[in-house]
Design an enzyme around this catalytic site. Structure first.
Site, mmCIF file in Angstrom:
data_model
loop_
_atom_site.group_PDB
_atom_site.id
_atom_site.type_symbol
_atom_site.label_atom_id
_atom_site.label_comp_id
_atom_site.label_asym_id
_atom_site.label_seq_id
_atom_site.Cartn_x
_atom_site.Cartn_y
_atom_site.Cartn_z
ATOM 1 N N GLY A 35 18.870 7.398 52.083
ATOM 2 C CA GLY A 35 18.400 8.534 52.906
ATOM 3 C C GLY A 35 17.091 8.200 53.586
ATOM 4 O O GLY A 35 16.020 8.350 52.996
ATOM 5 N N GLY A 92 12.408 9.786 52.776
ATOM 6 C CA GLY A 92 12.944 8.510 52.306
ATOM 7 C C GLY A 92 12.169 7.330 52.859
ATOM 8 O O GLY A 92 11.814 6.402 52.118
ATOM 9 N N ARG A 124 23.210 6.777 55.881
ATOM 10 C CA ARG A 124 24.564 7.007 56.417
ATOM 11 C C ARG A 124 24.658 6.491 57.850
ATOM 12 O O ARG A 124 25.601 5.790 58.205
ATOM 13 C CB ARG A 124 24.873 8.513 56.343
ATOM 14 N N VAL A 141 18.316 12.628 50.302
ATOM 15 C CA VAL A 141 19.029 13.203 51.450
ATOM 16 C C VAL A 141 18.906 14.723 51.367
ATOM 17 O O VAL A 141 18.320 15.263 50.418
ATOM 18 C CB VAL A 141 20.511 12.773 51.470
ATOM 19 N N SER A 146 6.682 16.082 45.333
ATOM 20 C CA SER A 146 5.902 17.027 46.141
ATOM 21 C C SER A 146 4.801 16.324 46.912
ATOM 22 O O SER A 146 4.262 15.315 46.468
ATOM 23 C CB SER A 146 5.270 18.098 45.253
ATOM 24 N N GLY A 147 4.483 16.883 48.062
ATOM 25 C CA GLY A 147 3.383 16.323 48.860
ATOM 26 C C GLY A 147 3.793 16.023 50.286
ATOM 27 O O GLY A 147 2.987 15.525 51.067
ATOM 28 N N LYS A 165 9.504 21.678 39.736
ATOM 29 C CA LYS A 165 9.194 21.511 41.168
ATOM 30 C C LYS A 165 9.421 22.846 41.906
ATOM 31 O O LYS A 165 8.653 23.228 42.795
ATOM 32 C CB LYS A 165 10.069 20.392 41.766
ATOM 33 N N HIS A 190 6.507 25.006 41.218
ATOM 34 C CA HIS A 190 5.397 24.518 42.053
ATOM 35 C C HIS A 190 5.506 25.152 43.439
ATOM 36 O O HIS A 190 4.528 25.652 44.002
ATOM 37 C CB HIS A 190 5.455 22.985 42.138
ATOM 38 N N ASN A 191 6.713 25.112 44.009
ATOM 39 C CA ASN A 191 6.878 25.644 45.363
ATOM 40 C C ASN A 191 6.681 27.154 45.405
ATOM 41 O O ASN A 191 6.111 27.680 46.363
ATOM 42 C CB ASN A 191 8.272 25.289 45.906
ATOM 43 N N GLU A 249 3.150 27.691 45.401
ATOM 44 C CA GLU A 249 2.663 27.302 46.743
ATOM 45 C C GLU A 249 2.836 28.468 47.732
ATOM 46 O O GLU A 249 1.938 28.767 48.519
ATOM 47 C CB GLU A 249 3.453 26.067 47.180
ATOM 48 N N TYR A 250 3.983 29.141 47.675
ATOM 49 C CA TYR A 250 4.208 30.319 48.531
ATOM 50 C C TYR A 250 3.099 31.343 48.288
ATOM 51 O O TYR A 250 2.548 31.926 49.212
ATOM 52 C CB TYR A 250 5.552 30.985 48.215
ATOM 53 N N LYS A 295 12.254 27.618 53.486
ATOM 54 C CA LYS A 295 13.427 26.776 53.212
ATOM 55 C C LYS A 295 14.189 27.233 51.983
ATOM 56 O O LYS A 295 15.287 26.771 51.728
ATOM 57 C CB LYS A 295 12.992 25.324 53.060
#
Ligand code: NBP
Length: 500
Positions: free
Chosen positions: A12, A17, A36, A78, A132-133, A204, A207-208, A211-212, A282
Site C-alpha cells: 500500500g 505507506g 496494487r 491500505v 498515529s501521527g 488507537k 486516541h482518535n 483527539e476529536y 472519517k
C-alpha cells in the site's frame, strides 16, 4: 549491496505507506514494497534510490512474498475495511506457518479480532497496529500501538521500536529534528505491546476519540476569545503560543498558534477567517462514541465533539436558522486578562474530563475483551509522534504509577487538586458562554460529566420511578441491599376527560 531477502515488506504505497516505508529504510532495514497499481511502486522506487536500508520494488504479491526473509513480516497500509480483507485474501495462500501480517491501517478493532482469529486458524500470525501521527509521523516517527500474539510482537519489536517516535527519557518531551536519511536515535520509543488481537486498534480508536475532543475544545476556547473578547486571529495565535509554554503544551495547541498567525496567500486576510466552518470526519470519533453507548460507559464529551462536527456540516441550514433564531444581547465587559485565564482553566479541566472518559472506555473494554491494558504505558507512548502528544500525558502516566487500579483519572490526587483549584474559572466561562450565547458544547458537557460523576445521588431516582410507573420496570430501594427489585402498584392514571 542489497540483501537477498528483505527484513520486512509493506503493501500500500499511498501517503502513509510511502512515508512509513522510507522511515523503516532510514533505520537500515531493507524493505520490499508492493502496491496494487504497479506504476506507483515503480515511481516510488525510482524516486528513492539511496535509502540506507534499501527499498525493493515488487510487481506481484508472489514476488513480494518471495522477497521476504522468514518468518516473513509484512505491513498492510491500505484503505481500512474491504481493501484490507482483499489484500489478506490475496496473501494467505502465499504464506507459510509463522509468517506475520501486520495491519497498520485504521481498522475497526472488531475486524482485527476477526482477522487475527481467521489467520491463527491457518497458523499465521496477525498484528493489528495503530499508527498515529499522519504523514509526518509515519515518515519521522509515529506512535505505534501494536496488538496481537506476544511472540509475534517480539519479532516485530526491533523494527517498531526503531521507527517509532522518541521522547527524552528525563523530560518526556518528543525528540524532534529527524530528516530524510537521518532519523532520531536514542530516547524512549513511543511504542509498547498493547495486548491480544484487537487491543492495539482499540487503543488507537480511543486516541482518535480523544483527539476529536481536544480539537473541539481548542475551537471552543477560540470561539470564546472571539465571541466574548472580540480578539483577532493573530492575537489569539500569540495567546496559544503562551499557553503552549505551560501545562497545555501540546502538538494541537502549537499548530493552533501557527494556524491563527497564518495569512491567506490569496486574500492576505487571516487564514482561519477564509476557511469555511464545516468540519469533515472519517469515523473513528463516531466509533468511539458508538462503543461508549454499546458498553454503557459515559463518554459524553467525546460524543459532543463528534456532534459538533455534525452541526458544523449543516452550514446552509445554520445560515438560514441564524436569520430566524435570536440569542441574548448580553456582552462581556469584564477584565480580558481574567477571562483569558478562565478560558485556559476551562480548557484544561475539560481536557482532563475528556481523557478520563477515554481511559474509562479502555478500562471497560479490557474486561469485555479479556485484555490487560497498561494505562500508564499507553499515556507514555502518546507523548510523541501522535496528534494528541502533550506534556499533560506525563501526568497521566504518573497517576497510573501511583495507582494502577485508578477507577477514574479525576480521582488521582493531582487531577483532583487541579480541577478543585480551577473549577471556579471553568464554571465562570460556561456561565458566560450561556449568558452571551456562545456555544461551548464540550466545555459544558465536561462540566456536567464532572458534576454527575461527583454526585452521590443523581435525579435517576425520579427517572426510575417514571420507568416503574409506565412500564413496570421495577426499582431498587435506598433502604434495601443493591440487586433487590421492587414494583409499586401505581394508581390508575387520571387522564383528562375528552369531551365526546
Ligand atoms: P488510503 O486509505 O487512501 O488507501 C490507499 C491505498 O489503498 C492505495 O495504496 C491503494 O492502492 C490501496 N487499495 C485500495 Br484503496 N483498495 C485496494 C485493494 N482492494 N487491494 C489492494 N490495495 C488497495 O491510504 P492512506 O491515507 O495512506 O492510509 C492508509 C491506512 O492508514 C488507512 O487505513 C488509513 O485509515 C490509515 N491512516 C491514515 C492516516 C493519514 O493521515 N492518512 C493516519 C493514520 C492512519 P492503489 O494505489 O492501487 O489504489
Amino acid at each position: 549491496m542489497p540483501k537477498s531477502q528483505s527484513d520486512i515488506g509493506l503493501i500500500g504505497l499511498a501517503v502513509m505507506g510511502q512515508n512509513l516505508a522510507l522511515n523503516i529504510a532510514d533505520h537500515g532495514f531493507q524493505i520490499s514494497v508492493y502496491n496494487r497499481t504497479t506504476e506507483k511502486t515503480d515511481k516510488f522506487v525510482a524516486e528513492n534510490p539511496h535509502t540506507p536500508g534499501g527499498v525493493v520494488g515488487t510487481k506481484t504479491l508472489e514476488e513480494f512474498v518471495k522477497s521476504l526473509a522468514k518468518p516473513r513480516k509484512m505491513i498492510i497500509l491500505v484503505q481500512a475495511g474491504k481493501a484490507t480483507d482483499a489484500v489478506i485474501d490475496g496473501l494467505v495462500p502465499l504464506l507459510e506457518q509463522g509468517d506475520i501480517v501486520i495491519d497498520g491501517g485504521n481498522a475497526l478493532w472488531t475486524d482485527t479480532i476477526r482477522r487475527e482469529k481467521a489467520l491463527a486458524a491457518k497458523g499465521l500470525r496477525f498484528i493489528g497496529s495503530g499508527v498515529s501521527g499522519g504523514e509526518e509521523g509515519a515518515r519521522f516517527g509515529p506512535s505505534l500501538m501494536p496488538g496481537g500474539e506476544l511472540a509475534a510482537w517480539k519479532e516485530l519489536k526491533p523494527i517498531w521500536e526503531a521507527v517509532a517516535a522518541k521522547v527524552d527519557a528525563k523530560t518526556g518531551k518528543p525528540i524532534m529534528g529527524a530528516t530524510p536519511g537521518h532519523p532520531v536515535t536514542g530516547g524512549v520509543p513511543c511504542t509498547t505491546y498493547i495486548g491480544a488481537n484487537g487491543a492495539g486498534h482499540y487503543v488507537k480508536m480511543i486516541h482518535n476519540g480523544i483527539e476529536y475532543g481536544d480539537m473541539q475544545m481548542i475551537c471552543e476556547a477560540y470561539a470564546l476569545m472571539k465571541g466574548l473578547l472580540g480578539l483577532k486571529a493573530a492575537e489569539m495565535g500569540a495567546i496559544f503560543t503562551e499557553w503552549n509554554a505551560g501545562i497545555l503544551d501540546s502538538f494541537l495547541i502549537e499548530i493552533t498558534a501557527d494556524i491563527l498567525k497564518q495569512k491567506d496567500p490569496v486574500s492576505k486576510k487571516p487564514f482561519v477567517d477564509i476557511v469555511l466552518d464545516t468540519a469533515g470526519q472519517k469515523g473513528t470519533g463516531k466509533w468511539t462514541s458508538t462503543n461508549a453507548l454499546d458498553m454503557g460507559v459515559p463518554a459524553p464529551t467525546i460524543a459532543e465533539a463528534v456532534f459538533a462536527r455534525c452541526i458544523s456540516a449543516i452550514k446552509e441550514e445554520r445560515v438560514a436558522a441564524s436569520k430566524i433564531l435570536k440569542g441574548p444581547a448580553k456582552k462581556y465587559r469584564g477584565s480580558k486578562k481574567a477571562l483569558l485565564a478562565a478560558i485556559h482553566d476551562a480548557l484544561y479541566c475539560s481536557k482532563i474530563c475528556s481523557y478520563a472518559q477515554g481511559f474509562q472506555l479502555m478500562r471497560t473494554a479490557q474486561k469485555e475483551y479479556g485484555w490487560t491494558l497498561n494505562f500508564g504505558e499507553i499515556a507514555q507512548i502518546w507523548r510523541g509522534g501522535c496528534i494528541i502528544r502533550a506534556a499533560f500525558l506525563q501526568k497521566i502516566t504518573e497517576a497510573y504509577a501511583r495507582n494502577p487500579d485508578l477507577a477514574n483519572l479525576l480521582l488521582d490526587p493531582y487531577f483532583n487538586k487541579t480541577v478543585k483549584k480551577a473549577q471556579e474559572n471553568w464554571r465562570k466561562v460556561i456561565s458566560l458562554a450561556a449568558e452571551c450565547g456562545v456555544a461551548a458544547p464540550t466545555f459544558s458537557s465536561a462540566l456536567a460529566y464532572y458534576d454527575s460523576y461527583r454526585s452521590a445521588r443523581l435525579p435517576a431516582n425520579l427517572l426510575q420511578s417514571q420507568r416503574d410507573y409506565f412500564g413496570a420496570h421495577t426499582y431498587e430501594r435506598t433502604d434495601q441491599p443493591r440487586g433487590k427489585f421492587f414494583h409499586l402498584d401505581w394508581p390508575e392514571p387520571t387522564r383528562p376527560q375528552i369531551a365526546s
